[in-house]
Design an enzyme around this catalytic site. Structure first.
Site, mmCIF file in Angstrom:
data_model
loop_
_atom_site.group_PDB
_atom_site.id
_atom_site.type_symbol
_atom_site.label_atom_id
_atom_site.label_comp_id
_atom_site.label_asym_id
_atom_site.label_seq_id
_atom_site.Cartn_x
_atom_site.Cartn_y
_atom_site.Cartn_z
ATOM 1 N N CYS A 210 45.025 36.196 50.225
ATOM 2 C CA CYS A 210 45.212 37.640 50.052
ATOM 3 C C CYS A 210 44.051 38.354 50.754
ATOM 4 O O CYS A 210 43.104 37.717 51.231
ATOM 5 C CB CYS A 210 45.187 37.982 48.567
ATOM 6 S SG CYS A 210 43.602 37.537 47.815
ATOM 7 N N HIS B 16 38.291 30.700 44.286
ATOM 8 C CA HIS B 16 38.566 29.473 43.530
ATOM 9 C C HIS B 16 39.373 28.487 44.364
ATOM 10 O O HIS B 16 40.575 28.288 44.129
ATOM 11 C CB HIS B 16 39.281 29.815 42.228
ATOM 12 C CG HIS B 16 38.361 30.410 41.208
ATOM 13 N ND1 HIS B 16 38.771 31.249 40.205
ATOM 14 C CD2 HIS B 16 37.022 30.274 41.047
ATOM 15 C CE1 HIS B 16 37.733 31.603 39.466
ATOM 16 N NE2 HIS B 16 36.665 31.033 39.966
ATOM 17 N N HIS C 65 35.393 37.369 42.429
ATOM 18 C CA HIS C 65 35.870 37.670 41.070
ATOM 19 C C HIS C 65 35.045 38.718 40.358
ATOM 20 O O HIS C 65 35.387 39.137 39.257
ATOM 21 C CB HIS C 65 35.854 36.398 40.221
ATOM 22 C CG HIS C 65 36.376 35.229 40.963
ATOM 23 N ND1 HIS C 65 35.573 34.268 41.526
ATOM 24 C CD2 HIS C 65 37.627 34.909 41.288
ATOM 25 C CE1 HIS C 65 36.316 33.397 42.147
ATOM 26 N NE2 HIS C 65 37.564 33.749 42.024
ATOM 27 N N CYS D 228 36.174 41.597 45.117
ATOM 28 C CA CYS D 228 37.395 42.217 45.660
ATOM 29 C C CYS D 228 37.456 43.671 45.193
ATOM 30 O O CYS D 228 37.242 43.965 44.002
ATOM 31 C CB CYS D 228 38.620 41.463 45.166
ATOM 32 S SG CYS D 228 40.156 42.273 45.662
ATOM 33 N N HIS E 57 37.899 33.186 32.001
ATOM 34 C CA HIS E 57 37.985 33.324 33.460
ATOM 35 C C HIS E 57 36.823 34.180 33.965
ATOM 36 O O HIS E 57 36.463 35.179 33.333
ATOM 37 C CB HIS E 57 39.323 33.963 33.845
ATOM 38 C CG HIS E 57 39.576 33.918 35.325
ATOM 39 N ND1 HIS E 57 39.141 34.910 36.170
ATOM 40 C CD2 HIS E 57 40.177 32.991 36.102
ATOM 41 C CE1 HIS E 57 39.490 34.602 37.417
ATOM 42 N NE2 HIS E 57 40.112 33.443 37.400
ATOM 43 N N GLU F 274 36.519 36.323 36.254
ATOM 44 C CA GLU F 274 36.797 37.751 36.456
ATOM 45 C C GLU F 274 36.701 38.502 35.129
ATOM 46 O O GLU F 274 36.119 39.602 35.060
ATOM 47 C CB GLU F 274 38.193 37.936 37.068
ATOM 48 C CG GLU F 274 38.520 39.407 37.322
ATOM 49 C CD GLU F 274 39.956 39.613 37.782
ATOM 50 O OE1 GLU F 274 40.478 38.777 38.540
ATOM 51 O OE2 GLU F 274 40.541 40.625 37.367
ATOM 52 N N CYS G 215 47.242 42.713 40.699
ATOM 53 C CA CYS G 215 47.145 43.175 42.085
ATOM 54 C C CYS G 215 48.424 42.885 42.865
ATOM 55 O O CYS G 215 49.260 42.078 42.444
ATOM 56 C CB CYS G 215 45.932 42.559 42.758
ATOM 57 S SG CYS G 215 46.232 40.921 43.355
ATOM 58 N N ASN H 271 45.584 32.510 39.589
ATOM 59 C CA ASN H 271 46.867 32.978 40.125
ATOM 60 C C ASN H 271 47.754 31.813 40.546
ATOM 61 O O ASN H 271 48.977 31.907 40.505
ATOM 62 C CB ASN H 271 46.653 33.992 41.245
ATOM 63 C CG ASN H 271 46.264 33.358 42.554
ATOM 64 O OD1 ASN H 271 47.117 32.965 43.326
ATOM 65 N ND2 ASN H 271 44.964 33.224 42.812
ATOM 66 N N SER I 87 44.059 32.004 46.899
ATOM 67 C CA SER I 87 42.792 31.466 47.404
ATOM 68 C C SER I 87 42.977 30.183 48.211
ATOM 69 O O SER I 87 41.996 29.570 48.623
ATOM 70 C CB SER I 87 41.843 31.210 46.228
ATOM 71 O OG SER I 87 42.510 30.543 45.187
HETATM 72 FE FE1 SF4 Z 1 43.163 38.675 45.955
HETATM 73 FE FE2 SF4 Z 1 42.161 38.715 43.483
HETATM 74 FE FE3 SF4 Z 1 41.776 40.777 45.115
HETATM 75 FE FE4 SF4 Z 1 44.217 40.291 44.173
HETATM 76 S S1 SF4 Z 1 42.415 40.888 42.997
HETATM 77 S S2 SF4 Z 1 43.687 40.863 46.280
HETATM 78 S S3 SF4 Z 1 44.212 38.039 44.104
HETATM 79 S S4 SF4 Z 1 40.998 38.691 45.377
#
Ligand code: SF4
Length: 485
Positions: free
Chosen positions: A189, A218, A251, A273, A301, A303, A371, A401, A443
């Site tokens: 992504c 990850h 994350h 991100c 997790h 994140e 997302c 994910n 990932s």
């Molecule tokens: Fe990618 Fe995570 Fe960002 Fe979504 S939130 S675009 S899965 S890095």
């Protein structure tokens, strides 16, 4: 299509498997059509391979004919053998018309890239990439054939070869024609691409080493690759030397991590991100207005740990509708919610619905925090799962994910398996699977999917169809620390 097994132990092996439908093609010099597995003994050409080890050919070369053929399913067999505890090396195997024993000749063949030498594999291999070669090592550069102990080493090699019978069976059961359905979109992504490029540019700009807190994304392959290029991955900031360059992973982190980094005078580059950063911002805003923030996600997790750290006194984590039913808050009129970005869309929506019902004034994001990449990949796998007998999800075990993709496929009624790469896929999962769906977590590098498809083609003819939405066009700008002049 018939699978063929060629081995000096074939008669013995066949006696153990009397109903086996394969026919043997032991005639030397006759390449086979269709999947063929050639098992026998060999000499090692390079250091690090010991007598009794196994070598699986990634390609076989016939030096006299100047012919080399790939062995596309090698990774499957290597993985299967390793899981059974064998010491396995993968690399090119060369076939000669005589037994090679001199150090000089071994060195010449090794210089061409081969790791082992035998006298038959290339003569039996077809040109279609569907040959598997498994050789048990008898002699090595240090222990050539004429050295004391050769009979013992020969017996040991044959013993090891016999022990491979379950793998040969699994390979045979997995061979056959099949249809491959590729889900779209899949793999990287925009947030993952940005994080990886951030580390790459940091290495270019500041030189190695560049430190990265936790896995940048990850995925084991991504981490291994960046490590080889000079990145050092650490668990916590206190493992980073004072003043060094530190990249924060995609994350996101709790503010306390930034404080620790500042105390060590680290040059921080934030690869969080932007879609995760947006959730952090929401949590800060809700907490600043004294709301309890119910964070829908998995408490352990990274994140969620990072997001919770924005307002630990205000955030409560729930992961299921049942937990949402049970949660108690100090003031039901002051409740907001946010989400981990990589949840299963449907379950997260159900959890949010429970919260809305319980707290009518519930505040939340305008659109849910899951997302675009997570939603799109889940829709993609749902579409192929309905038409597949097995879904293979490429991704690492710590990829949230990717796990959700497995769950979505299973919810559609199709068995699914999460694998780091082709070598991670148990061959028995392919037995009878004539239509296989493939996707990859956000990932997982796209090259791993290509490798998996290529490996499947090594088991028999495949047709590949891609199904789903067109490619995504989301891009995030890189951190200024790696872009400004
Ligand atoms: Fe990618 Fe995570 Fe960002 Fe979504 S939130 S675009 S899965 S890095």
């Amino acid at each position: 299509m018939t699978a063929t097994v060629c081995t000096p132990l074939y008669a013995e092996w066949l006696a153990l498997h009397p109903t086996h439908p394969v026919h043997t093609g032991r005639s030397r010099g006759t390449p086979h059509e269709g999947p063929v597995l050639v098992a026998g003994v060999a000499g090692a050409l390079v250091e690090g391979i010991a007598a009794g080890d196994l070598v699986v050919a990634t390609e076989v070369e016939d030096v006299r004919r100047g012919r080399a053929v790939p062995c596309d399913a090698a990774a499957f067999v290597v993985g299967e053998l390793r899981r059974l505890g064998f010491t396995v090396h993968a690399g090119p195997v060369v076939t000669t018309d005589h037994v090679v024993d001199s150090a000089a000749e071994r060195a010449v063949l090794a210089a061409c890239g081969a790791v082992a030498v035998d006298t038959e594999s290339a003569l039996l291999a077809g040109d279609d990439g569907r040959t598997v070669v498994v050789r048990a090592i008898v002699d090595t550069p240090d222990l050539p054939l004429r050295r004391v102990g050769m009979p013992w080493r020969g017996a040991r090699a044959l013993r090891e070869l016999r022990r491979t019978a379950p793998v040969i069976n699994a390979w045979r059961a997995a061979t056959g024609e099949r249809e491959v359905l590729l889900a779209a979109p899949r793999s990287f992504c925009a947030g993952v691409e940005r994080a990886i490029e951030t580390v790459e540019r940091a290495l270019e700009r500041f030189g190695a080493p560049v430190y990265v807190r936790r896995q940048i994304v990850h995925n084991r392959h991504v981490v291994d690759d960046l490590e080889q290029r000079g990145a050092i991955f650490v668990e916590e900031v206190d493992a980073v030397p004072e003043g060094a360059v530190l990249v924060l992973a995609a994350h996101g982190v709790a503010p306390t991590v930034r404080v620790q980094a500042a105390e060590r005078h680290l040059q921080v580059i934030d690869a969080t991100c932007p879609l995760v950063a947006k959730v952090h911002q929401e949590v800060r805003r809700y907490a600043a207005n004294d709301n309890t923030v119910v964070l829908i996600g998995h408490a352990d997790h990274e994140e969620v740990v990072g997001t919770t750290g924005e307002a630990p006194d205000h955030v409560r984590v729930v992961s299921t509708p049942a937990e949402a039913e049970a949660i108690q808050v100090p003031d039901p009129a002051r409740v907001a919610y946010a989400m981990q970005t990589t949840l299963a869309v449907e379950e997260a929506s159900e959890t949010a619905a429970v919260l809305r019902q319980r707290f009518p004034t519930l505040k939340g994001p305008r659109t849910d925090d899951i997302c675009y990449a997570t939603s799109n990949r889940q829709a993609g796998v749902r579409a192929i799962a309905r038409r597949s007998g097995l879904v293979i999800v490429v991704g690492s075990q710590n990829s949230s994910n990717s796990h959700r993709l497995v769950e979505v496929a299973e919810a559609a009624g199709t068995p699914a398996v999460l694998v780091d790469d082709a070598g991670d896929l148990p061959l028995d999962r392919l037995a009878g699977a004539t239509r296989v769906g493939i996707t990859a977590g956000a990932s997982a590098p796209p090259a791993l999917v290509d490798e998996l498809v290529n490996c499947l083609s090594g088991l028999g003819p495949i047709t590949v169809t891609e199904t789903g939405e067109p490619a995504e066009d989301v891009r995030f700008v890189l951190p200024k620390e790696v872009t400004r002049p």
